[in-house]
Structures are given as structure tokens and as C-alpha cells.
Design an enzyme around this catalytic site. Structure first.
Site, PDB file in Angstrom:
ATOM      1  N   ASP A  89       0.817  -1.208   0.000  1.00 50.55           N
ATOM      2  CA  ASP A  89       0.000   0.000   0.000  1.00 50.55           C
ATOM      3  C   ASP A  89       0.855   1.265   0.000  1.00 50.55           C
ATOM      4  OD1 ASP A  89      -2.053   1.808   0.247  1.00 50.55           O
ATOM      5  OD2 ASP A  89      -2.354   1.465   2.389  1.00 50.55           O
ATOM      6  N   ASP A 284      -2.078   5.375  -5.675  1.00 51.05           N
ATOM      7  CA  ASP A 284      -2.352   4.512  -4.525  1.00 51.05           C
ATOM      8  C   ASP A 284      -2.483   3.062  -4.939  1.00 51.05           C
ATOM      9  OD1 ASP A 284      -2.989   3.542  -2.014  1.00 51.05           O
ATOM     10  OD2 ASP A 284      -5.102   3.980  -2.230  1.00 51.05           O
TER      11      ASP A 284
END
Length: 429
Positions: A89, A284
């Protein structure tokens, strides 16, 4: 919203006053060994070299955008090292594992819970301070560093910071097991997009991220990169020796945001401006799909709908995979079946130069083929789910190497072969 998706993960800096028990117990008796790919990717034994900066470490990725809905990486952690599946992430800094310390509440994972062993990070450690804002940073329990992270999908993790070895096979042939700090999560709440993984691998640019810690130990430069294959899988890497910088499209990383953002961009459709030029963009890897704010999203939907006028496609109102899906005369098997009906997108970033850095998104970078054989729009309305910026998610990063160079403060990308694990830059460029 309909469909499977992962949301942007936001670290909430809260100091917890938790008396942590059981952390000094013995480690698990299990002797789970690293998986076979650890022996096959690289050759060479453990080295005692002092300063291998300039090397990298590469990890295979597994999963896909659809139908699985997420990518994951195996990290081998502990003494002896044991395998854990983590969600890579770039939208958050802290790495954490579900932890038997004991666990108050843990979700279903892929492996047995991590067992700590006298490896607490103290409250006075600079890494602990990096997790908290100064007005909330308190050391009522100086022997431990408490943390809490919350994510936009409603998920959260509460725990303490610990240190343990991470098995790394460097591209220069060395094997290292640096002690890195990560969260021992003993209280997890699953979010709406919960996945059966063991934790999160924080790839952000904060001091607590794995890349930052590796850089401070002078094992490699503070660079993170990933290459997501449209066929599923791909690879993740730390360090800067897997690419030729001159062949990468670079844009400046904004200092105004804690996330990986090149700042503002112009949205183009079919090579022409849509009129939207002030779109704040964030990269992201923790989001399966991409997002635009409500106005830009509605404009895109209108343009796509107009482009499909007269084409052999009609809206599939009975397909709830994503918000907009279209069906043909017969079910589609792959994106190549419909690619000709859709125009490419692009985001143009200002570089302070005459030309812009273009991030090109072909149709396969914003479309999926659903289980019903329909083609669906993989760009969603971010405003509807509380995202106040525009997000480049996994779907729009497929078959590209995306690089976050935290030392030069630039973000780069280039088309790449993401289907095999590279041993050098020649394998992917």
C-alpha cells in the site's frame, strides 16, 4: 457503491494508553521455511559487506484487479523467517502484521499469527514519534510504542511497534536480514473491502515505511517501485538499480501532501483536453480501481457514452459488478474484444518545462471484463465515497513500472514487462 474495491488508507495518529501483555512470550515453535521462490530468484550466500547501497530487492506479486480485487506480496519475517501475505500500500506508511500478543480481535489471515519475542520498540524511539503528531505524543508507557491506523473503508488496526528480521535477497547476490520496525496488531476491525491477508505493507514516504528504514540502514536507496501485470501478478521492488532513469517519464513529487502526489493534472480523452485541468492526483497501490471527483467523473462518463453511440454496445443494467457496464451481442472474453470501441485517457502533469509529463491510460487501463462477459468502467466516482482527490489505482497502473523516488522527490513510469521477476534492468526495459 457496487463492485469490489479497496479504498485509500489514511493513518490516524492517535496515542493509545494500552498496557500490553504477553509480548515477551516465546516465539512460535513453528519452523515454517521461506517458499521456494526465495531460493530460485537470486543466487549467492549471505555477505558481510558493509554498504551495499545501489542494490535492490525484488518480490513477486500475486493477485489481480478482477476478479480477486487485490494484489499481495509475500514477506518472510522473524527469526527464523516465516511467510506472511501483505497488502502492498503506497497510501500508508506503517507496515503491520496480525499478532498473537495475545490477539483481542483478528480477522482470517493466510498464515498463523505473528508471535513477538522481547522485541518492543520504546516510546522514545524516533520511529514512534514519527507515527504521532507532536500534540498527541505522550510516553505514559515508555517501554512500548502504541499505534492505531484507520482506513477509508472502515478497517483499522491497533497494536504496538516491534522490531524483527526481514529476509532480503539483494540483486547484488547478498542475503540480509535487517531488523525493521512494524506494527504488531492485536485488535483489527475488518473494512468493507477486507481481504484474507496477514497485514499491510506500508510503502509510503514517511519515516516508518519499510523503504525509509532500509535507506537509513544504508542497505539501499529510498526508492519504491511496482509493476502490476494485467495478466495477474507482477513484482514489487526497493532500491534504484532495476531501471534506466533516462528511459522513465518523470514528474515532480509534491511536498504539499503526505501521499505520493505529482500535484495537479489535466484530464485528456482521446488525446484532447476534457477541460478539467486542476485535478489533484494521488498514486495509490492500495486501491483496485481509479477515482475521479464527481465533476470529472460525470464528464468522463458522458464522453464514453457519446463515443459508444452507434457502436454494438448497450448498457448492461443487470450487471452490478461496477457502476457502468455494457454488453455486446455476445459475451466478451477479454479487453481486446472491446478495445477498439474506447479511446485512451491521459493525465498531463506540469513539470515547469514547456512540455507536460503524460501519464497515458489505454482502454485496458480503465476497463474490466466482468464474470457476465460485459465490459465495465473501472474508474469510479470518488466524491461518492468520500475521496476528495483523484486517484490512480491498480487498474490504471497495469503493465507499467511505477517508481517513487523519495530521495530525488520524483515519480516516474514507463511501459514494462511485468510478467516475470527481473534480475537486472535489462529484463524489463
Amino acid at each position: 457503491m457496487r463492485g469490489r474495491q479497496r479504498e485509500m488508507k489514511v493513518v490516524v495518529t492517535l496515542v493509545l494508553v494500552v498496557v500490553f501483555l504477553g509480548l515477551c512470550g516465546s516465539s512460535s515453535a513453528s519452523d515454517a521455511q521461506p517458499q521456494k521462490w526465495w531460493q530460485s530468484i537470486f543466487s549467492g550466500s549471505t555477505s558481510s559487506a558493509v554498504n551495499p547501497v545501489g542494490s535492490s530487492v525484488v518480490f513477486p506479486l500475486y493477485g489481480n484487479v478482477y476478479p480477486k480485487g487485490f494484489y499481495y506480496v509475500q514477506m518472510n519475517i522473524g527469526q527464523p523467517p516465516k511467510p506472511y501475505f501483505l497488502d502492498p500500500d503506497t497510501g500508508s506508511d506503517l507496515t503491520w502484521l496480525q499478532c498473537d500478543a495475545p490477539c483481542v480481535h483478528c480477522t482470517t489471515g493466510s498464515h498463523p499469527l505473528y508471535r513477538p519475542n522481547n522485541n518492543l520498540v520504546s516510546c522514545k524511539d524516533p520511529l514512534c514519534a514519527a507515527l504521532h503528531s507532536s500534540d498527541e505524543y505522550d510516553c505514559d508507557h515508555p517501554q512500548q510504542c502504541d499505534y492505531e491506523v484507520e482506513y477509508a473503508d472502515g478497517g483499522s488496526s491497533i497494536g504496538v511497534l516491534v522490531q524483527d528480521g526481514f529476509l532480503l535477497n539483494l540483486t547484488n547476490g547478498e542475503r540480509r536480514s535487517p531488523r525493521l520496525a512494524f506494527g504488531c496488531g492485536y485488535d483489527q476491525v475488518p473494512g468493507s473491502s477486507n481481504h484474507p491477508l496477514d497485514g499491510v505493507l506500508g510503502l509510503g514516504k514517511g519515516k516508518s515505511s519499510i523503504a525509509s528504514q532500509l535507506s537509513r540502514q544504508r542497505l539501499m536507496r529510498n526508492v519504491v517501485g511496482h509493476c502490476l501485470s494485467a495478466q495477474g501478478g507482477g513484482f514489487l521492488f526497493f532500491g534504484d538499480d532495476l531501471y534506466d532513469s533516462s528511459r522513465i517519464v518523470w514528474t515532480t513529487m509534491s511536498r504539499d501532501y503526505s501521499y505520493y502526489s505529482p500535484g495537479f493534472a489535466e484530464l485528456l480523452f482521446g488525446g484532447k483536453s476534457t477541460g478539467y485541468k486542476k485535478l489533484l492526483v494521488v498514486f495509490d497501490s492500495g486501491s483496485s480501481y481509479s477515482y475521479l471527483n464527481s465533476q470529472a467523473y460525470q464528464a468522463l462518463v458522458s464522453l464514453v457514452t457519446k463515443e459508444l453511440s452507434g457502436k454494438p454496445l448497450r448498457e448492461a443494467q443487470d450487471d452490478w459488478t461496477l457502476q457502468f457496464c455494457w454488453k455486446g451481442k455476445k459475451p466478451f472474453k477479454k479487453i481486446g474484444d472491446v478495445r477498439k470501441y474506447f479511446k485512451p485517457l491521459a493525465l498531463g502533469f506540469e513539470n515547469g518545462l514547456k512540455s507536460k509529463s503524460l501519464y497515458e491510460i489505454p482502454p485496458e487501463g480503465y476497463l474490466i471484463i466482468s464474470s457476465k462477459g460485459n465490459v465495465c468502467l473501472g474508474i469510479l466516482n470518488g466524491t461518492e465515497v468520500g475521496i476528495d482527490f483523484n486517484m490512480i489505482g491498480d487498474i490504471s497502473m497495469q503493465d507499467k513500472m511505477v517508481i517513487y523516488d523519495n530521495e530525488k522527490e520524483v515519480i516516474g513510469w514507463t511501459p514494462a514487462n511485468c510478467d516475470r521477476i527481473p534480475k537486472s534492468k535489462m529484463d524489463i526495459m
